[in-house]
Enzyme design. Structure first.
Site, short mmCIF file in Angstrom:
data_model
loop_
_atom_site.label_atom_id
_atom_site.label_comp_id
_atom_site.label_asym_id
_atom_site.label_seq_id
_atom_site.Cartn_x
_atom_site.Cartn_y
_atom_site.Cartn_z
N ASN A 167 -7.36 -2.52 13.98
CA ASN A 167 -8.77 -2.84 13.72
C ASN A 167 -8.90 -4.08 12.81
O ASN A 167 -9.96 -4.33 12.26
CB ASN A 167 -9.48 -1.63 13.09
CG ASN A 167 -8.83 -1.21 11.78
OD1 ASN A 167 -7.91 -1.86 11.29
ND2 ASN A 167 -9.31 -0.12 11.20
N ASP A 217 0.81 -1.21 0.00
CA ASP A 217 0.00 0.00 0.00
C ASP A 217 0.85 1.27 0.00
O ASP A 217 2.08 1.21 0.16
CB ASP A 217 -0.95 0.00 1.21
CG ASP A 217 -0.26 -0.39 2.52
OD1 ASP A 217 0.99 -0.42 2.55
OD2 ASP A 217 -0.96 -0.64 3.51
N GLU A 240 -9.50 -1.78 5.10
CA GLU A 240 -10.16 -1.44 6.35
C GLU A 240 -11.43 -2.29 6.53
O GLU A 240 -11.96 -2.82 5.56
CB GLU A 240 -10.55 0.05 6.33
CG GLU A 240 -9.36 1.00 6.26
CD GLU A 240 -8.69 1.22 7.62
OE1 GLU A 240 -8.53 0.24 8.39
OE2 GLU A 240 -8.33 2.38 7.91
N HIS A 256 -7.10 -4.57 10.04
CA HIS A 256 -6.83 -4.36 8.61
C HIS A 256 -5.53 -5.03 8.18
O HIS A 256 -4.63 -5.25 8.99
CB HIS A 256 -6.87 -2.87 8.22
CG HIS A 256 -5.73 -2.01 8.67
ND1 HIS A 256 -5.91 -0.74 9.15
CD2 HIS A 256 -4.39 -2.21 8.68
CE1 HIS A 256 -4.74 -0.20 9.42
NE2 HIS A 256 -3.80 -1.06 9.15
C1 GLP Z 1 -0.36 0.43 8.59
C2 GLP Z 1 -0.05 -0.40 7.35
C3 GLP Z 1 -0.30 -1.87 7.58
C4 GLP Z 1 0.32 -2.30 8.90
C5 GLP Z 1 -0.35 -1.55 10.02
C6 GLP Z 1 0.11 -1.98 11.40
O1 GLP Z 1 -1.68 0.85 8.66
N1 GLP Z 1 -0.79 0.02 6.21
O2 GLP Z 1 0.22 -2.61 6.50
O3 GLP Z 1 0.18 -3.67 9.07
O4 GLP Z 1 -0.04 -0.17 9.82
O5 GLP Z 1 1.24 -1.27 11.76
P1 GLP Z 1 2.16 -1.60 12.99
O6 GLP Z 1 2.98 -2.76 12.58
O7 GLP Z 1 2.97 -0.36 13.19
O8 GLP Z 1 1.26 -1.90 14.15
#
Ligand code: GLP
Length: 242
Positions: A136, A67, A143, A138
């Site tokens: 959440n 993404d 989402e 995702h």
């Molecule tokens: C972002 C990314 C996700 C990632 C998520 C969790 O929103 N788009 O791909 O998995 O954050 O991040 P973290 O690993 O910092 O908890």
């Protein structure tokens, strides 16, 4: 599903890096689907270390990222383009032109998504997709929704994601409101999926994702249907497992 229990973040990172290394060693010209967020940073560090020792060679690897924020330029230190260069691409021998992310600078969402779908298709699909888990549920920026989107699409980030990600920005207003993300269909077509999860804060959502009902309200729950899912999680993240 194979669940690898790690002691802590370091152990999780090493185990995840081992699985990625095995992929690269067994298929040097593989397509790696990569992820951002804080969770995979240790995994990337470990891969860099093994590359520097001469144990890993990325010269034939192609990468496609999950993404990108819509509207951030490549030199913005919060763009995922910047993140990937900073945390991995600049430190290993991936060939220029073989690492792809959605183009966050393309204002035409339909074009950005169409182009990215073409990139993934041209690469021949994904051999191993690395995933983090959003608070959440995702994956990528898919989402919670009323359906599972198939291919790359433009999403409106939820207030909870903006809240979670604001820690990386100077202020919450700076977090982009939209992003381009690979679809759930594309993620599910990856031959292997590697989900990395760390910390107590993710324990409940990890339990819901792996053992709750499969629903687009918890996008990661679809992974229960993947035929080759590896989950590497530390003790804290596993503390709510049934
Ligand atoms: C972002 C990314 C996700 C990632 C998520 C969790 O929103 N788009 O791909 O998995 O954050 O991040 P973290 O690993 O910092 O908890």
């Amino acid at each position: 599903m194979r669940l690898y229990r790690a002691k802590d973040y370091e152990d999780m990172s090493r185990k995840a890096a081992n699985i990625i290394s095995a992929q690269v060693i067994m298929k040097p010209d593989c397509v790696l689907g990569l992820a951002t967020g804080s969770t995979p940073i240790g995994t990337y560090k470990q891969l860099i270390e093994w590359y520097e020792k001469g144990d890993l060679d990325f010269s034939e690897v192609t990468t496609v990222n999950l993404d990108e924020y819509k509207g951030l330029t490549k030199d913005n230190d919060q763009s995922y383009y910047y993140f990937m260069h900073d945390n991995l691409f600049n430190h290993v021998n991936l060939q220029k032109g073989r690492s792809f992310l959605p183009d966050g600078t393309e204002p035409d969402s339909e074009k950005a998504c169409r182009d990215y779908n073409a990139v993934i298709r041209q690469a021949g699909g994904i051999d191993l997709q690395l995933l983090g888990l959003g608070n959440n549920g995702h994956i990528g920026f898919n989402e919670p929704a009323d359906h599972f989107p198939q291919e790359t699409h433009c999403v409106d980030l939820t207030p909870s994601t903006i809240e979670a990600n604001k820690r990386f920005f100077a202020k919450a207003e700076d977090v982009p409101r939209q992003a381009y993300t690979m679809g759930i269909g594309t993620i599910m077509s990856a031959k292997k999926v590697l989900l990395v999860v760390s910390g107590e804060g993710k324990a409940k959502i990890l339990r819901d994702a792996l053992y709750g009902p499969v629903t687009p309200e918890v996008p990661a729950s679809i992974l229960q249907f993947h035929k080759d899912l590896c989950v590497v999680a530390d003790e804290a993240a596993l503390s709510e497992m049934p």
